[in-house]
Design a protein around this motif. Sequence first.
Motif, PDB file in Angstrom:
ATOM      1  N   TRP A  90       0.692  -1.131   0.037  1.00  0.00           N
ATOM      2  CA  TRP A  90      -0.022  -0.012   0.100  1.00  0.00           C
ATOM      3  C   TRP A  90       1.148   1.176  -0.029  1.00  0.00           C
ATOM      4  O   TRP A  90       2.129   1.108   0.279  1.00  0.00           O
ATOM      5  N   SER A  91       0.252   2.245  -0.291  1.00  0.00           N
ATOM      6  CA  SER A  91       0.994   3.682  -0.525  1.00  0.00           C
ATOM      7  C   SER A  91       1.305   4.046   0.961  1.00  0.00           C
ATOM      8  O   SER A  91       0.657   3.544   1.872  1.00  0.00           O
ATOM      9  N   ALA A  92       2.144   4.999   1.211  1.00  0.00           N
ATOM     10  CA  ALA A  92       2.654   5.315   2.382  1.00  0.00           C
ATOM     11  C   ALA A  92       1.363   6.236   3.096  1.00  0.00           C
ATOM     12  O   ALA A  92       1.296   6.216   4.437  1.00  0.00           O
ATOM     13  N   ALA A  93       0.548   7.077   2.048  1.00  0.00           N
ATOM     14  CA  ALA A  93      -0.716   7.710   2.753  1.00  0.00           C
ATOM     15  C   ALA A  93      -1.823   6.607   3.179  1.00  0.00           C
ATOM     16  O   ALA A  93      -2.180   6.814   4.242  1.00  0.00           O
ATOM     17  N   ASP A  94      -1.872   5.527   2.664  1.00  0.00           N
ATOM     18  CA  ASP A  94      -2.981   4.443   3.115  1.00  0.00           C
ATOM     19  C   ASP A  94      -2.428   3.800   4.548  1.00  0.00           C
ATOM     20  O   ASP A  94      -3.031   3.824   5.566  1.00  0.00           O
ATOM     21  N   LYS A  95      -1.099   3.468   4.738  1.00  0.00           N
ATOM     22  CA  LYS A  95      -0.545   3.001   5.934  1.00  0.00           C
ATOM     23  C   LYS A  95      -0.552   4.101   6.960  1.00  0.00           C
ATOM     24  O   LYS A  95      -0.997   3.548   8.010  1.00  0.00           O
ATOM     25  N   PHE A  96      -0.414   5.375   6.667  1.00  0.00           N
ATOM     26  CA  PHE A  96      -0.437   6.384   7.636  1.00  0.00           C
ATOM     27  C   PHE A  96      -1.984   6.642   8.372  1.00  0.00           C
ATOM     28  O   PHE A  96      -2.171   6.591   9.292  1.00  0.00           O
ATOM     29  N   THR A  97      -2.839   6.335   7.229  1.00  0.00           N
ATOM     30  CA  THR A  97      -4.175   6.506   7.742  1.00  0.00           C
ATOM     31  C   THR A  97      -4.753   5.316   8.484  1.00  0.00           C
ATOM     32  O   THR A  97      -5.217   5.499   9.534  1.00  0.00           O
ATOM     33  N   VAL A  98      -4.112   3.891   8.295  1.00  0.00           N
ATOM     34  CA  VAL A  98      -4.416   3.079   9.097  1.00  0.00           C
ATOM     35  C   VAL A  98      -3.788   3.334  10.477  1.00  0.00           C
ATOM     36  O   VAL A  98      -4.622   3.124  11.643  1.00  0.00           O
ATOM     37  N   VAL A  99      -2.472   3.831  10.658  1.00  0.00           N
ATOM     38  CA  VAL A  99      -2.044   4.163  11.861  1.00  0.00           C
ATOM     39  C   VAL A  99      -2.848   5.299  12.698  1.00  0.00           C
ATOM     40  O   VAL A  99      -2.921   5.106  13.875  1.00  0.00           O
ATOM     41  N   LEU A 100      -3.464   6.379  11.938  1.00  0.00           N
ATOM     42  CA  LEU A 100      -4.167   7.362  12.712  1.00  0.00           C
ATOM     43  C   LEU A 100      -5.405   6.754  13.097  1.00  0.00           C
ATOM     44  O   LEU A 100      -5.756   6.980  14.110  1.00  0.00           O
ATOM     45  N   GLU A 101      -6.106   5.687  12.294  1.00  0.00           N
ATOM     46  CA  GLU A 101      -7.370   5.236  12.682  1.00  0.00           C
ATOM     47  C   GLU A 101      -7.152   4.280  13.724  1.00  0.00           C
ATOM     48  O   GLU A 101      -8.283   4.097  14.374  1.00  0.00           O
ATOM     49  N   THR A 102      -6.024   3.748  13.957  1.00  0.00           N
ATOM     50  CA  THR A 102      -5.822   2.782  15.067  1.00  0.00           C
ATOM     51  C   THR A 102      -5.216   3.334  16.213  1.00  0.00           C
ATOM     52  O   THR A 102      -4.904   2.537  17.313  1.00  0.00           O
TER      53      THR A 102
END
Length: 145
Positions: free
Chosen positions: A39-51
Amino acid sequence: MARISEDTGIHIATLYAWRKGWRLEGEVVPASQKDPEGWSAADKFTVVLETAGLNATELSVYCRERGLYPEQVQRWRQASQDANEKPVLTLKEQRELEKLRAQDQREIKRLQKELRKKEKALAEAAALLLVTKKMQALWGEAEED
């Protein structure tokens, strides 16, 4: 998308529009069928923020829904934190860097001075060569007369 469209009977264009809408709303919907590590870095970072505020049980549910592993999320979280760290220098290291910078500045000034001196010498040599050629041309003409 084609497989989902066939399985559900929903037109593929509709599926793409839904995915686009979810992405605009900030949902984690990868743009491709890639493995989560791709996944893109943005998608991974979104997961980090959501969790960020989830406990272990909630994180497990979140990961199951999205085909992730809690270990992946933890690695991504650590990578996000590490990306913004700056190396901390001790006072001694800062002084040493300042000394090196000052030495570099002195060396630059010395080299610039040397370069200016050599440019002047080169210009003078070129002028002398030009004068010499003109004199030879004049003397050569004078001898022929």
